[in-house]
Design a protein around this motif. Structure first.
Motif, PDB file in Angstrom:
ATOM      1  N   GLY A   1      42.016  -8.605  31.386  1.00 16.82           N
ATOM      2  CA  GLY A   1      42.083  -9.985  30.909  1.00 16.82           C
ATOM      3  C   GLY A   1      40.722 -10.656  30.904  1.00 16.82           C
ATOM      4  O   GLY A   1      40.358 -11.346  29.944  1.00 16.82           O
ATOM      5  N   VAL A   2      39.953 -10.449  31.963  1.00 15.58           N
ATOM      6  CA  VAL A   2      38.614 -11.030  32.047  1.00 15.58           C
ATOM      7  C   VAL A   2      37.714 -10.437  30.958  1.00 15.58           C
ATOM      8  O   VAL A   2      36.962 -11.160  30.294  1.00 15.58           O
ATOM      9  N   ALA A   3      37.827  -9.127  30.730  1.00 18.66           N
ATOM     10  CA  ALA A   3      37.006  -8.487  29.701  1.00 18.66           C
ATOM     11  C   ALA A   3      37.364  -9.007  28.310  1.00 18.66           C
ATOM     12  O   ALA A   3      36.478  -9.257  27.485  1.00 18.66           O
ATOM     13  N   VAL A   4      38.651  -9.195  28.046  1.00 20.35           N
ATOM     14  CA  VAL A   4      39.076  -9.718  26.748  1.00 20.35           C
ATOM     15  C   VAL A   4      38.559 -11.141  26.552  1.00 20.35           C
ATOM     16  O   VAL A   4      38.055 -11.490  25.485  1.00 20.35           O
TER      17      VAL A   4
ATOM     18  N   GLY B   1      34.892 -11.093  25.873  1.00 20.92           N
ATOM     19  CA  GLY B   1      34.661 -10.606  24.524  1.00 20.92           C
ATOM     20  C   GLY B   1      34.904 -11.687  23.489  1.00 20.92           C
ATOM     21  O   GLY B   1      34.121 -11.848  22.546  1.00 20.92           O
ATOM     22  N   LEU B   2      35.983 -12.457  23.644  1.00 22.53           N
ATOM     23  CA  LEU B   2      36.283 -13.544  22.707  1.00 22.53           C
ATOM     24  C   LEU B   2      35.211 -14.629  22.757  1.00 22.53           C
ATOM     25  O   LEU B   2      34.799 -15.166  21.720  1.00 22.53           O
ATOM     26  N   ILE B   3      34.742 -14.941  23.962  1.00 24.59           N
ATOM     27  CA  ILE B   3      33.680 -15.936  24.097  1.00 24.59           C
ATOM     28  C   ILE B   3      32.396 -15.420  23.436  1.00 24.59           C
ATOM     29  O   ILE B   3      31.692 -16.160  22.749  1.00 24.59           O
ATOM     30  N   GLY B   4      32.097 -14.136  23.606  1.00 26.09           N
ATOM     31  CA  GLY B   4      30.911 -13.553  22.991  1.00 26.09           C
ATOM     32  C   GLY B   4      30.985 -13.572  21.473  1.00 26.09           C
ATOM     33  O   GLY B   4      30.000 -13.862  20.794  1.00 26.09           O
ATOM     34  N   VAL B   5      32.155 -13.267  20.918  1.00 26.65           N
ATOM     35  CA  VAL B   5      32.322 -13.292  19.466  1.00 26.65           C
ATOM     36  C   VAL B   5      32.130 -14.709  18.932  1.00 26.65           C
ATOM     37  O   VAL B   5      31.440 -14.927  17.928  1.00 26.65           O
TER      38      VAL B   5
END
Length: 53
Positions: free
Chosen positions: A9-12, A15-19
């Protein structure tokens, strides 16, 4: 099991914040079109008004 789900969940989320951040950064780096003012001579403006009516 719970720790693995938490890490996924933290990785997802990261990733969304990075995108989202990279899209915003690319949009700011892209040159934006600018409007250029154009002067119209009074005679041309009057002739255009006459044709438009």
């Amino acid at each position: 099991m719970d720790t693995n789900l938490l890490m996924i969940g933290v990785a997802v989320m990261l990733g969304l914040i990075g995108v989202a951040a990279s899209r915003d950064l690319l949009r700011r780096l892209r040159p934006q079109p600018r409007l250029v003012p154009i002067r119209i001579d009074e005679r041309q403006r009057r002739s255009q008004d006459m044709r438009g009516r």
